[in-house]
Enzyme design. Structure first.
Site, PDB file in Angstrom:
ATOM      1  N   ARG A  68      49.051  30.717 -13.823  1.00  0.00           N
ATOM      2  CA  ARG A  68      48.444  29.433 -13.451  1.00  0.00           C
ATOM      3  C   ARG A  68      46.974  29.440 -13.873  1.00  0.00           C
ATOM      4  O   ARG A  68      46.074  29.562 -13.046  1.00  0.00           O
ATOM      5  CB  ARG A  68      48.610  29.171 -11.946  1.00  0.00           C
ATOM      6  N   PRO A  69      46.715  29.305 -15.190  1.00  0.00           N
ATOM      7  CA  PRO A  69      45.332  29.356 -15.662  1.00  0.00           C
ATOM      8  C   PRO A  69      44.539  28.133 -15.194  1.00  0.00           C
ATOM      9  O   PRO A  69      45.127  27.111 -14.823  1.00  0.00           O
ATOM     10  CB  PRO A  69      45.484  29.348 -17.186  1.00  0.00           C
ATOM     11  N   ARG A  75      52.220  26.449   5.023  1.00  0.00           N
ATOM     12  CA  ARG A  75      51.102  25.992   4.192  1.00  0.00           C
ATOM     13  C   ARG A  75      51.267  24.524   3.808  1.00  0.00           C
ATOM     14  O   ARG A  75      50.286  23.821   3.592  1.00  0.00           O
ATOM     15  CB  ARG A  75      51.025  26.819   2.905  1.00  0.00           C
ATOM     16  N   CYS A  82      50.768  29.653  -4.524  1.00  0.00           N
ATOM     17  CA  CYS A  82      52.136  30.140  -4.741  1.00  0.00           C
ATOM     18  C   CYS A  82      52.240  30.937  -6.034  1.00  0.00           C
ATOM     19  O   CYS A  82      51.661  30.568  -7.048  1.00  0.00           O
ATOM     20  CB  CYS A  82      53.099  28.957  -4.814  1.00  0.00           C
ATOM     21  N   LYS A 100      50.314  16.659   1.143  1.00  0.00           N
ATOM     22  CA  LYS A 100      49.509  17.887   1.051  1.00  0.00           C
ATOM     23  C   LYS A 100      48.621  17.875  -0.187  1.00  0.00           C
ATOM     24  O   LYS A 100      47.416  18.111  -0.100  1.00  0.00           O
ATOM     25  CB  LYS A 100      50.449  19.092   1.007  1.00  0.00           C
ATOM     26  N   ASN A 101      49.219  17.607  -1.346  1.00  0.00           N
ATOM     27  CA  ASN A 101      48.451  17.773  -2.577  1.00  0.00           C
ATOM     28  C   ASN A 101      47.399  16.687  -2.777  1.00  0.00           C
ATOM     29  O   ASN A 101      46.525  16.813  -3.626  1.00  0.00           O
ATOM     30  CB  ASN A 101      49.391  17.895  -3.781  1.00  0.00           C
ATOM     31  N   ASP A 130      58.008  20.563  -8.187  1.00  0.00           N
ATOM     32  CA  ASP A 130      58.025  20.928  -6.763  1.00  0.00           C
ATOM     33  C   ASP A 130      59.369  20.629  -6.103  1.00  0.00           C
ATOM     34  O   ASP A 130      59.625  21.083  -4.987  1.00  0.00           O
ATOM     35  CB  ASP A 130      56.910  20.187  -6.007  1.00  0.00           C
TER      36      ASP A 130
HETATM   37  N1  EPU Z   1      47.651  24.563 -16.649  1.00  0.00           N
HETATM   38  C1  EPU Z   1      46.961  25.185 -17.655  1.00  0.00           C
HETATM   39  N2  EPU Z   1      45.601  25.204 -17.572  1.00  0.00           N
HETATM   40  C2  EPU Z   1      44.922  24.631 -16.550  1.00  0.00           C
HETATM   41  C3  EPU Z   1      45.643  23.986 -15.530  1.00  0.00           C
HETATM   42  C4  EPU Z   1      47.017  23.971 -15.608  1.00  0.00           C
HETATM   43  O1  EPU Z   1      47.547  25.725 -18.592  1.00  0.00           O
HETATM   44  O2  EPU Z   1      43.689  24.679 -16.556  1.00  0.00           O
HETATM   45  C5  EPU Z   1      49.124  24.515 -16.727  1.00  0.00           C
HETATM   46  C6  EPU Z   1      49.783  25.232 -15.548  1.00  0.00           C
HETATM   47  O3  EPU Z   1      49.925  26.610 -15.794  1.00  0.00           O
HETATM   48  C7  EPU Z   1      51.103  24.506 -15.438  1.00  0.00           C
HETATM   49  C8  EPU Z   1      50.749  23.079 -15.841  1.00  0.00           C
HETATM   50  O4  EPU Z   1      49.532  23.174 -16.574  1.00  0.00           O
HETATM   51  O5  EPU Z   1      52.004  25.031 -16.395  1.00  0.00           O
HETATM   52  C9  EPU Z   1      50.572  22.117 -14.694  1.00  0.00           C
HETATM   53  O6  EPU Z   1      49.649  22.641 -13.762  1.00  0.00           O
HETATM   54  P1  EPU Z   1      48.778  21.729 -12.788  1.00  0.00           P
HETATM   55  O7  EPU Z   1      47.352  21.998 -13.042  1.00  0.00           O
HETATM   56  O8  EPU Z   1      49.269  20.330 -12.862  1.00  0.00           O
HETATM   57  O9  EPU Z   1      49.173  22.325 -11.397  1.00  0.00           O
HETATM   58  P2  EPU Z   1      48.233  22.743 -10.228  1.00  0.00           P
HETATM   59  O10 EPU Z   1      47.076  21.822 -10.122  1.00  0.00           O
HETATM   60  O11 EPU Z   1      47.981  24.201 -10.279  1.00  0.00           O
HETATM   61  C10 EPU Z   1      49.456  21.160  -8.559  1.00  0.00           C
HETATM   62  C11 EPU Z   1      50.091  21.335  -7.201  1.00  0.00           C
HETATM   63  C12 EPU Z   1      51.386  22.113  -7.328  1.00  0.00           C
HETATM   64  C13 EPU Z   1      52.303  21.383  -8.297  1.00  0.00           C
HETATM   65  C14 EPU Z   1      51.600  21.111  -9.629  1.00  0.00           C
HETATM   66  C15 EPU Z   1      52.422  20.270 -10.583  1.00  0.00           C
HETATM   67  C16 EPU Z   1      48.164  21.414  -5.759  1.00  0.00           C
HETATM   68  C17 EPU Z   1      47.286  22.201  -4.886  1.00  0.00           C
HETATM   69  N3  EPU Z   1      49.154  22.045  -6.349  1.00  0.00           N
HETATM   70  O12 EPU Z   1      49.205  22.479  -9.015  1.00  0.00           O
HETATM   71  O13 EPU Z   1      51.957  22.113  -6.057  1.00  0.00           O
HETATM   72  O14 EPU Z   1      53.449  22.167  -8.535  1.00  0.00           O
HETATM   73  O15 EPU Z   1      50.353  20.450  -9.405  1.00  0.00           O
HETATM   74  O16 EPU Z   1      52.706  19.034 -10.019  1.00  0.00           O
HETATM   75  O17 EPU Z   1      47.992  20.207  -5.900  1.00  0.00           O
HETATM   76  C18 EPU Z   1      53.448  22.776  -4.395  1.00  0.00           C
HETATM   77  O18 EPU Z   1      53.052  21.811  -3.744  1.00  0.00           O
HETATM   78  O19 EPU Z   1      54.451  23.462  -4.083  1.00  0.00           O
HETATM   79  C19 EPU Z   1      52.725  23.139  -5.606  1.00  0.00           C
HETATM   80  C20 EPU Z   1      52.855  24.322  -6.203  1.00  0.00           C
END
Ligand code: EPU
Length: 412
Positions: A117-118, A392, A112, A18-19, A300
């Site tokens: 999630r900034p 999803r 989710c 998915k991701n 995850d």
């Molecule tokens: N973060 C920041 N600033 C940013 C981006 C992230 O502070 O600009 C922080 C987040 O708050 C978090 C950490 O950095 O504490 C990691 O966030 P990341 O950006 O890696 O996560 P994401 O891109 O929002 C993706 C997956 C998530 C998965 C995370 C971590 C997608 C669409 N989502 O989220 O997937 O948990 O990476 O591996 O790719 C899931 O599949 O259930 C899911 C939630």
């Protein structure tokens, strides 16, 4: 509806990640010609993204586990608010549309509810490439005269920011260096896709990525990597029900931290080239888990592992280092007799010998899957509501589980 207590037995085929897929579809918009993407998971997040691409003027042809995306007609940089706000990965349309039009405007991403999630690291990156960003009325607007390569150091390791900056920098003028990058397998998969389209990206999978801008990208054919978290989900389901399940079509290397942790608990995992066989011999042992970016233990998987720990012998601790709000599901699991308490970023779980079926509400994607597994392992009937969360990210979860002998049905 799940009637628990049946050990799962048989084989299960793992779908595409998915991701990875949710980033590859937007990445296809960078090309001038069509791309074919196969091993595509049949999940609602992909349907939503395809709708957004059509809305922007792109053409999509959907077959089973495959999509052809023709980006020629893309004529808008504003994906529809009501669709974009439903999913986290809509943020990849910012990187893709910014690259295509030097401009993007999109609803702040949903997804989710697992903590703050900034997207400040995405914004910092776009601005380093020369864009200006404003956020008004729930819409983020990013605009540049032109994108120019730069040296960007991420303050936190972020999958989303790493991929989004690869998208935005591919056709920027000059060279971009990204440091403190996420190293997840899907980051590498997206880089491989972009390189097959003619991009020049080196270092994906390490903490430094170098991108030399190119003028044009062309369509290509790409097979999405297998979903490591879906594989981990069925591994946990097999162990929680003391079954005997072969998980097919995976890349064992991507599952190293999950295999290591489950082995530490006493789960028996036989590893083959592209398959794993999961069995157990007796009650599982307690372990402690600390979630971390790849190659650490994935956040995850923590909700799923909590079900195993809830049934293990002894007291386990889970420390959630990525999302501070990812323990809400434990209140639901407690209705089944799970013995857990949360203090800050740590959950303490005292294993019990049995849990019992109960009516539950999925609070997010992985929590929903964890509740299904708890239901499979419990005595009696479990009802999981709000399963749109699960749809999803899991392809045909009830059908795959039925094939393994589970008594589970989708009820309208
Ligand atoms: N973060 C920041 N600033 C940013 C981006 C992230 O502070 O600009 C922080 C987040 O708050 C978090 C950490 O950095 O504490 C990691 O966030 P990341 O950006 O890696 O996560 P994401 O891109 O929002 C993706 C997956 C998530 C998965 C995370 C971590 C997608 C669409 N989502 O989220 O997937 O948990 O990476 O591996 O790719 C899931 O599949 O259930 C899911 C939630």
């Amino acid at each position: 509806m799940i009637n628990g207590g049946i050990p799962l037995k048989g084989t299960v085929e793992i779908s595409g990640a998915k991701n990875s897929a949710v980033a590859i579809l937007p990445a296809a918009l960078l090309a001038d010609t069509p791309s074919t993407i196969d091993n595509l998971p049949e999940i609602s997040d992909i349907e939503l993204l395809s709708k957004m691409i059509e809305y922007l003027g792109g053409k999509t042809i959907k077959k089973e586990h495959e999509i052809i995306i023709d980006p020629k007609g893309i004529n808008s940089f504003c994906p529809p608010h009501e669709l974009a706000s439903q999913m986290r990965a809509s943020y990849y349309l910012i990187g893709a549309l910014l690259s295509r039009f030097n401009e993007a405007a999109i609803a702040m991403p949903g997804g989710c509810n697992i903590g703050v999630r900034p997207i400040d690291q995405h914004i910092k990156g776009f601005e380093a490439l020369g864009a200006k960003t404003t956020i008004e009325h729930g819409i983020i607007k990013v605009k540049a005269d032109k994108l120019v390569g730069n040296h960007i150091y991420f303050d936190v390791v972020s999958v989303g920011a790493t991929i989004n900056l690869m998208l935005a920098a591919c056709k920027a003028e000059g060279t971009t260096i990204l440091e403190n990058c996420a190293k997840e397998p899907h980051v590498v998969d997206v880089a491989n896709f972009l390189n097959a389209m003619g991009a020049n990206i080196k270092g994906a999978g390490t903490d430094m990525i170098k991108i030399v801008g190119v003028d044009k990208l062309h369509g290509c054919k790409h097979t999405v990597i297998p979903d490591q978290i879906e594989a981990g989900t069925y591994m946990v389901a097999a162990a929680a029900t003391h079954g005997d399940v072969t998980i097919k079509g995976i890349i064992p290397k991507h599952l190293e931290s999950i295999i290591a942790k489950m082995s530490e608990m006493g789960v028996i995992i036989e590893e083959y080239d592209e398959d794993l066989r999961v069995t157990t011999a007796g009650r599982l042992k307690r372990v402690d888990i600390k979630t971390q970016p790849y190659p650490g233990f994935p956040t995850d998987m923590q909700q799923l592992m909590a079900v195993l720990l809830a049934l293990a012998d002894g007291v386990s601790m889970i420390t959630e280092n990525v999302y501070e709000g990812r323990f809400k599901y434990l209140d639901e699991l407690k209705k089944m007799g799970v013995n857990a308490k949360v203090e800050g970023r740590t959950a303490v779980i005292e294993g019990v010998e049995k849990i019992t079926g109960a009516p539950l509400k999925a609070t997010d994607l992985r929590a929903g899957a964890a509740m299904i597994i708890a239901g499979l392992a419990a005595n009696g009937v479990t009802e999981v509501k709000n399963i749109y969360h699960i749809d999803r990210g899991y392809e045909a979860i009830e059908k795959k589980l039925q094939k393994l002998g589970a008594d589970i049905k989708r009820v309208k």
